[in-house]
Scaffold this motif. Sequence first.
Motif: not given
Length: 617
Positions: A6-12
């Motif tokens: 979820v964190v990585l998707d938000n960064l992406t």
Amino acid sequence: MRNPQVVLDNLTSKSNDESYKYQRVYRNLYNPEFYLMAYDEIYPNPGHMTKGSNGKTIDGMSMKRIHTIIDSLKDEKYQPTPVRRTYIGKKSGNGKRPLGIPSFDDKLLQMVVKYILESMYESSFSNTSHGYRPNKSCHTAIKQIADTFNGVKWFIEGDIKGFFDNIDHSILINLLRKRIKDEKFLRLIWKFLKAGYVEDWKYHNSYSGVPQGGIISPVLSNIYLNELDKFIEEFQLKFNKGKHKAQNPAYKKLHQKSMRLKKKLKDKMAKGTLKEGEREEIIGSIKEANNRKMKLPSKDPMDQNYRRLKYVRYADDWLIGIIGSKEDATMIKKELTTFISQKLKLELSQEKTLITNSSKFARFLGYNIAISRNQQPKPSSRPAGEQKKVLSRNNSGKVSIYMPKEAWTNKLIEYKAIKMDGRNWRPMHRSALINNDDLEIITRYNSEIRGMYNYYRLALNVSGLNKFRYFMEYSLYKTFANKYKTSISKIINRYSINGVFAVRYKTKKANKTRYFYSDGFKRNTSIKADHTHTDLPISKVDLARTSLISRLKAERCEWCHAENVELEIHHVRKLKDLKGKKLWEQAMIARARKTIALCALGQGNDCHRKLHAGLLD
């Protein structure tokens, strides 16, 4: 703790907005779930059993080890260990190249940092960049050249001197600072850049370059060279000129003559005014005009009002294609030299950055690239309803991709599978494999042959690997003959099944047979990875818990069965390294696992300590 994906998707989701600045990135390094995800990805690689300069390996992985890393990050006391430098032989067989071995804790943390950097930058990278990227490969780079370099007249083969060793640290950090507003995170990357290396027990500073063997090095190098990609994209906008190439005047003249003669014949036939023999005479003139026309390019090769620049990069290797003059190519090389020197503080090798006419081979990623000059018309597929064959010159100006002969001859030399006998190469046995069992030997040969084919399967002449297979086949025979101190003919008779060399072996479930590679070398241009640009979030792993992570978090020793204890995962490099003499070895072999979760020092029965002390059984 937040789910890492979820964190990585938000960064992406913010990565395509170049004006957006990422803040509070460092705090994600406090999340143990990131480290478990990283551990799960990197543990299968047996290289993690190699000791770094601190003497530690992946063995003994534990939740405590993760929390120790996190605690040192919270007060910024984490200090990367200098990389242990060793040397391995070059593929060419000439000399050695340096290899950096980081400590495992550094690898684990760098993997987490890599996840974060990729999520922030990946979607903003150029579609022309193919190195070290998800769904990209050498094959996608070659495929992009095949798709986009048609009609190119000149190549520029790029070579940056010692790129990975000469990246300027200050420039790199300033590039990161454009997108990341978190000095703690940037200071950590700075520490990795400055960690240095140890060689022959002597410490050496790192004044430039990315960490040798570092997991973050590929993404950092792509961030650095993305500046080159952007420069070339901007340069293309200024350089490219004209919408369409002008028609070749000589071709146009002959085409018009042919059309006039066709009209003349049609009119005379309609009016019935054809004289005797005139029809044959006109048809002959039409054929002559068409034959002359088909020997000429349809477009003006010297059109000054049409120019194009094509570009593909894989890591620090890149190829530029120019539809234009040699003077254009020389000017572009000069512009690139200036940009790379002034903006990136790197040096473009003038000797190795070649300007090559596209009728000759340019070398890129081990392939030979050229542009076909074949003007010979060939029958093409007929449109529906037409009976006559349509002649076309579909190959003229198209990209041709070849496998160099030295690609497979050098590989045979690297494997020590051939030797020079006078002026000829002869197969030879491979002494390094003689002590392996039969199945390992044939599997090794098969994987090496298949590896060559898988890499060069895009080449027009990939069938040339039949010669490679021939030498490998007879090297295999000689290796078996040398192992059993007998002749090649007796080995072939002993192992052949229906004329094919094979090794029989047993598994727990059945008797099996492994045959020598016989799948052929047919050209295959399919690309599994998507080589088009994607804005989709990067999926790192399947978030369902893997067996290993579940076992680590279970707090139950797999040997003494103590409950609610801290665990350490014991690793072995290969299952065959287990001799089966100890009961714990037998347990790992029975489960076909290279890992076993044991209670840590001061927990349960100290099983992991006892294992290393030889006291576990």
